[in-house]
Design an enzyme around this catalytic site. Structure first.
Site, PDB file in Angstrom:
ATOM      1  N   HIS A 136      -8.601 -30.096 -34.830  1.00  0.00           N
ATOM      2  CA  HIS A 136      -9.525 -29.049 -34.376  1.00  0.00           C
ATOM      3  C   HIS A 136     -10.410 -29.546 -33.243  1.00  0.00           C
ATOM      4  O   HIS A 136     -11.635 -29.375 -33.262  1.00  0.00           O
ATOM      5  CB  HIS A 136     -10.361 -28.525 -35.540  1.00  0.00           C
ATOM      6  N   LYS A 149       0.836  -1.208   0.000  1.00  0.00           N
ATOM      7  CA  LYS A 149       0.000   0.000   0.000  1.00  0.00           C
ATOM      8  C   LYS A 149       0.868   1.255   0.000  1.00  0.00           C
ATOM      9  O   LYS A 149       0.572   2.230  -0.706  1.00  0.00           O
ATOM     10  CB  LYS A 149      -0.923   0.013   1.222  1.00  0.00           C
TER      11      LYS A 149
END
Length: 639
Positions: free
Chosen positions: A391, A250
């Protein structure tokens, strides 16, 4: 010298053992104290130390530890003589107090007397000596805890232990050691806020410029093969560590926070420089918050399972770790990356994400999708099996005791689609099968050597791997572990995620109920089960035709089931006679539709879920053509 006299009077009555240095405007008095020999001394310890605090204030001391209020809270409210344990604690505190009061006053623009401070507290002590020596060479004062402090001292690094800073010992089996204003005040204070710095100076707190922390190994403990108890799991939840990391992150504008030993060299290089780089600070802060978030997600996942609640929690966090940046996504204009799921449920759970790549070009987005489809399919079979995928659809599947025969049959099912596909095996790839993969020619012309993007198997012999590497520089060779059952399947939609159980059912888990007049022979039933296992991996609408544990043809991804059937029949050709057909869902129509066309083509047995309002038509149609019809009551949609 009134203060000195007051302290001397206290000397004769106190139960407290400590030493104390009193700074006065023109004189410095060092007073030594020893515990009173008589346990029944008339003046209580509480009164004694309160007088001591008053004497300190009379001589203009400003320390939070010399205030009467602080001292009085340390002792019994009843003002009675302290127990032996309390005397020991009081002695410890006043030793620390002496150290604190002997420290010069703070410059509001620095840590302690112009010196920079680092706080280090690590469970994983990798490269700790390198870090400690580097910081010490740069002039940092190093504050550390427990085992970290001992490891640094063993490496020849000078350390200030955190209890010297907090004036309080580690307690509650280590649960409380850094949760203190002297620690968090020094981390969270904003250097550009005058009132923050004034507060630190008032309370004698120094600032920290660098915070290096990693957390208790909760993830490793609860995911290890040696199961730990619930109580041990709870004790491995870090509290102080995340608090320090979050505080430093922070306040990253003023405090550098490091949670990864890989960042130590870059940190030291940054500290040697003269330019401040806020982007570097922000990146470290992001990494710190992400580190804590992943840690908390593991704790949350573990606790939810311990609570024995529903499989789908009201809130779900999936910790993902970047494995690689990809050249592009499904198409060249799309950027892409590959992440590994670090959920506890995925530990040792197998799958393509954790596969080892032994050879070939880097994996692409489509490579991962196709390899995953091939691997998921081949792992379903108990017999030695080869699956070829294009595929994400299996275009060839065959099971044989001779894996070379299985491979050739899988290619034969659709050699055009197999070219450029992914080949998967559920057995070791040895020298013999590796040679066949390298040399086998396409059944279409008997000349073209088959080309593949990927070969994936559970293991490779040394010679087999050597031969495959010689087939092509680009051939990707993957070694993967079988997927565990019971996984959670996630899929993204716009603005949300769908979650479901994985489709793990096998033929052994279900009933193939005979609903036609003709019952299937044992070989017919085996073919139907094989076709059913294949069709669950084909995109809907899906039809698979199979015989003798070999896929003959499949139709996938068509908007109507009739068209998928026709594609499968065309691929199967003349071999369709007496073969089994499996459908991923029920047939909405039978007469003059898919069921009747299948029967007329010579199909011997049909396996489908059933459940249509026109199921009686399907049964009547199969009875007319003397075809066995099996209802599984299990649908296998795949989108």
């Amino acid at each position: 010298m009134a203060g000195a006299a007051s302290l001397n009077r206290i000397f004769n009555s106190t139960h407290v053992a400590f030493w104390y240095r009193l700074e006065m405007p023109k004189t410095q008095t060092m007073l030594g104290f020893a515990a009173a020999s008589a346990p029944s001394a008339s003046t209580s310890a509480a009164s004694a130390v309160t007088s001591l605090a008053n004497a300190a204030h009379a001589n203009n001391f400003s320390s939070p530890f010399s205030s009467p209020d602080f001292i009085s809270r340390t002792f019994s409210p009843s003002n009675q003589p302290l127990s032996a344990a309390s005397l020991k604690l009081t002695s410890y505190r006043f030793k620390a107090m002496a150290d604190t009061l002997s420290t010069p006053k703070l410059d509001s623009q620095s840590s302690v007397a112009g010196r920079r401070q680092t706080l280090i507290s690590l469970s994983d002590k990798k490269d700790l000596a390198l870090l400690g020596r580097g910081l010490q060479d740069l002039g940092f004062t190093i504050v550390s805890t427990g085992g970290t402090a001992s490891a640094l001292e063993s490496s020849g690094v000078s350390v200030t232990k955190v209890e010297e800073l907090t004036c309080f010992p580690e307690m509650l089996d280590g649960r409380v050691k850094t949760l203190h204003p002297n620690v968090h005040g020094g981390i969270l204070a904003r250097r550009d806020q005058e009132h923050h710095m004034e507060a630190l100076e008032k309370h004698g707190i120094g600032t920290f410029d660098v915070v290096v922390v990693n957390l208790y190994p909760f993830y490793d403990k609860v995911s290890s093969s040696s199961k730990i108890s619930f109580e041990d799991g709870i004790e491995n939840i870090d509290i102080g560590g995340p608090a320090m990391i979050r505080a430093a992150a922070k306040n990253h504008k003023d405090v550098l926070v490091v949670v990864d030993s890989d960042d130590y060299p870059e940190l030291l290089e940054f500290l040697r420089g003269t330019q401040d780089d806020q982007q570097f600070r922000r990146r470290l802060a992001w990494k710190a918050f992400q580190h804590v978030a992943s840690y908390d997600s593991a704790v949350s996942e573990w606790l939810w399972k311990q609570a024995g609640e529903d499989k789908f929690p009201p809130s779900l966090t999936v910790p993902l770790s970047l494995k690689s940046s990809l050249r592009y996504g499904e198409n060249p204009h799309q950027k892409a990356a590959f992440y590994v799921d670090k959920s506890l449920s995925e530990v040792n759970a197998g799958g393509i994400a954790t596969a080892i790549q032994h050879h070939g070009k880097e994996m692409s987005y489509n490579n991962y999708l196709d390899a995953d489809a091939a691997w998921n399919c081949v792992c379903e079979f108990n017999k030695p099996t080869c699956v070829i995928v294009k595929h994400t659809n299996p275009c060839g599947v065959a099971s044989r005791e001779d894996i070379i025969e299985a491979y050739r049959l899988a290619v034969k099912a659709d050699p055009v689609s197999a070219f450029g596909g992914i080949v998967a095996f559920n057995v070791e790839v040895d020298e013999a099968i590796a040679k066949d993969i390298r040399e086998f020619r396409s059944p279409t012309d008997r000349e073209t050597r088959m080309f593949y993007e990927i070969v994936v198997a559970p293991k490779y012999s040394k010679k087999g791997l050597e031969i495959l590497r010689g087939k092509s520089k680009t051939l990707r060779i993957l070694e993967a572990a079988k997927n565990s059952k019971g996984k959670l399947s996630l899929r993204q939609v716009g603005g949300g995620w769908l979650a479901q159980d994985a489709d793990d059912l096998t033929p052994e888990d279900i009933q193939f109920n005979v609903v036609s007049e003709k019952a299937p022979q044992e070989s017919d039933l085996s073919d139907a089960q094989f076709a059913w296992l294949c069709v669950k991996h084909v995109k809907s609408n899906a039809i698979v035709i199979a015989k003798n544990n070999c896929m003959l043809g499949m139709g996938s991804g068509q908007p109507n089931r009739l068209e998928s059937l026709r594609i499968a029949l065309r691929k199967a050709g003349n071999e369709v006679k007496g073969a089994a057909l499996a459908s991923d869902a029920f047939f909405p129509f039978a007469w003059n539709d898919a069921v009747e066309e299948a029967c007329q083509s010579g199909i011997g047995v049909i396996a489908e879920p059933g459940g249509s309002i026109r199921d009686p038509d399907a049964i009547d149609c199969c009875n007319k053509y003397a075809v066995s019809l099996l209802f599984t009551n299990v649908r296998h949609f795949r989108h």
